[in-house]
Design an enzyme around this catalytic site. Sequence first.
Site, PDB file in Angstrom:
ATOM      1  N   ARG A  38     -33.777  22.207  -8.554  1.00  0.00           N
ATOM      2  CA  ARG A  38     -33.990  22.939  -9.803  1.00  0.00           C
ATOM      3  C   ARG A  38     -34.142  24.438  -9.529  1.00  0.00           C
ATOM      4  O   ARG A  38     -33.546  25.267 -10.217  1.00  0.00           O
ATOM      5  CB  ARG A  38     -35.233  22.383 -10.510  1.00  0.00           C
ATOM      6  CG  ARG A  38     -35.708  23.166 -11.732  1.00  0.00           C
ATOM      7  CD  ARG A  38     -34.786  23.039 -12.886  1.00  0.00           C
ATOM      8  NE  ARG A  38     -35.387  23.571 -14.118  1.00  0.00           N
ATOM      9  CZ  ARG A  38     -34.682  23.950 -15.178  1.00  0.00           C
ATOM     10  NH1 ARG A  38     -33.367  23.864 -15.183  1.00  0.00           N
ATOM     11  NH2 ARG A  38     -35.290  24.408 -16.241  1.00  0.00           N
ATOM     12  N   THR A 121     -49.424  18.968 -23.326  1.00  0.00           N
ATOM     13  CA  THR A 121     -50.081  18.292 -24.439  1.00  0.00           C
ATOM     14  C   THR A 121     -50.994  17.188 -23.922  1.00  0.00           C
ATOM     15  O   THR A 121     -50.565  16.313 -23.173  1.00  0.00           O
ATOM     16  CB  THR A 121     -49.041  17.692 -25.389  1.00  0.00           C
ATOM     17  OG1 THR A 121     -48.202  18.738 -25.881  1.00  0.00           O
ATOM     18  CG2 THR A 121     -49.714  16.995 -26.566  1.00  0.00           C
ATOM     19  N   CYS A 261     -42.627  14.780 -27.479  1.00  0.00           N
ATOM     20  CA  CYS A 261     -43.755  15.289 -28.267  1.00  0.00           C
ATOM     21  C   CYS A 261     -44.144  14.307 -29.374  1.00  0.00           C
ATOM     22  O   CYS A 261     -45.140  13.604 -29.274  1.00  0.00           O
ATOM     23  CB  CYS A 261     -43.407  16.650 -28.870  1.00  0.00           C
ATOM     24  SG  CYS A 261     -43.284  17.968 -27.650  1.00  0.00           S
ATOM     25  N   ARG A 332     -34.974  12.480 -22.712  1.00  0.00           N
ATOM     26  CA  ARG A 332     -36.286  11.875 -22.501  1.00  0.00           C
ATOM     27  C   ARG A 332     -36.781  11.168 -23.750  1.00  0.00           C
ATOM     28  O   ARG A 332     -36.796  11.723 -24.840  1.00  0.00           O
ATOM     29  CB  ARG A 332     -37.307  12.947 -22.089  1.00  0.00           C
ATOM     30  CG  ARG A 332     -37.121  13.483 -20.675  1.00  0.00           C
ATOM     31  CD  ARG A 332     -38.131  14.560 -20.371  1.00  0.00           C
ATOM     32  NE  ARG A 332     -37.957  15.724 -21.238  1.00  0.00           N
ATOM     33  CZ  ARG A 332     -38.812  16.742 -21.284  1.00  0.00           C
ATOM     34  NH1 ARG A 332     -39.890  16.727 -20.535  1.00  0.00           N
ATOM     35  NH2 ARG A 332     -38.581  17.772 -22.071  1.00  0.00           N
TER      36      ARG A 332
END
Length: 422
Positions: A38, A121, A261, A332
């Site tokens: 990455r 989160t 989320c 995802r």
Amino acid sequence: MGKEIKIAVIGLGYVGLPLARLFSTKYKTVGFDMSQRRVDALMAGHDATLEVSDELLQSAIANGFTCTANIEDIKDCNFYVVAVPTPVDRDNKPDLTPLYGASETVGRVIAPGDIVVYESTVYPGVTEDECIPVVEKVSGLKYNVDFYAGYSPERINPGDKLHTVEKIKKVTSGSTPEIGQIVDQVYSSVITAGTHLAPTIKVAEAAKVIENSQRDINIAFVNELSKIFNLMGIDTQAVLEAAGTKWNFLPFRPGLVGGHCIGVDPYYLAMCAQRFGYNPEIILAGRRMNDGMGNYVATQTVKLMVKKGINVSHSKIAIFGFTFKENCPDVRNTKVIDIYNSLKEYGIDITVYDPWANVAVAQHEYGIEPVNTLNPEHQFDAVIMAVAHNEFKSIDISGFLKEQSVVYDVKWIVNDKVDGKL
């Protein structure tokens, strides 16, 4: 802080990279990620998530922004931002493993007077009760004596090129009132939409986890309405358009609720509530409703095929779209996989077409290989429009249909020849 701020952002995914790039416009910033692949791709000037354009990324690098997988490169930073994923496991229980790992990383480099801010989160209490003890143990430093913390929940909307990170108001908080002011000043210096300083870290954590839980519940409500109106033979879209003429009617639409989320955060809130002896009924009911929509779409499609006399077990179906949302390569927690798995139980030959999806990631995560192009000569017994990519809004699907085919439109993007829709 009494010294020049140097920022390290830990985790360079959909949240961390845009934030790090933004911070680099005002502060010396280093992006840290465990994946050398990455890091190499980013330093070559390309973001595979497409959240930061090549032009912006290359400009940031030219102006001093660097990415690294070497922990030694972030030891001289003094403002650490943790932006790693917080998923759920197979039982929908919060998985804090990435946070523990990132906290260990911070513990190895944090120095007296430094601040660590978490963006991931979580449910209320995780930052101070779960993460900070890890930092203390690894560093040997004492919380709120030697180092300090903050929480500023991410508000990234993947694939949205209009509401980018600097244009979304940011909630901030600190472990002391003074640290809260410092954290708020750092963020407000780059967030043009402004900030909101919450009184405590727990308040900021709670604010984040209810944002997406509220949206999840509202979508669950209209998903249930779509099921009811389908049984009654009433067009859900027409009903919502009519009701939407009232000034305070909330404009939610039915659909698949996935992603990292909305499809995850309610489970964090539910688990937190259960730890305090309260069983959240509405939150979990909304999750059950939304988690079942993929199977519902598959079942409705099969029913429509049977009504048209199509031999389901020998049929071919094309699913248009596999990512969790439109115009974004992120797969995802995509709920399209639920449609796929439900249809597979009938022995159907399924083609998944998505020009945005990363085939290698889909293969690794789900064991399927979507195609990025689809031969117009291929014809199917059914087509399911699952994701509203821009490419699909103008496509003529008639060429993919047989004389007797079913079109099921999950996202309301096909204007004609629709047999079913949410």
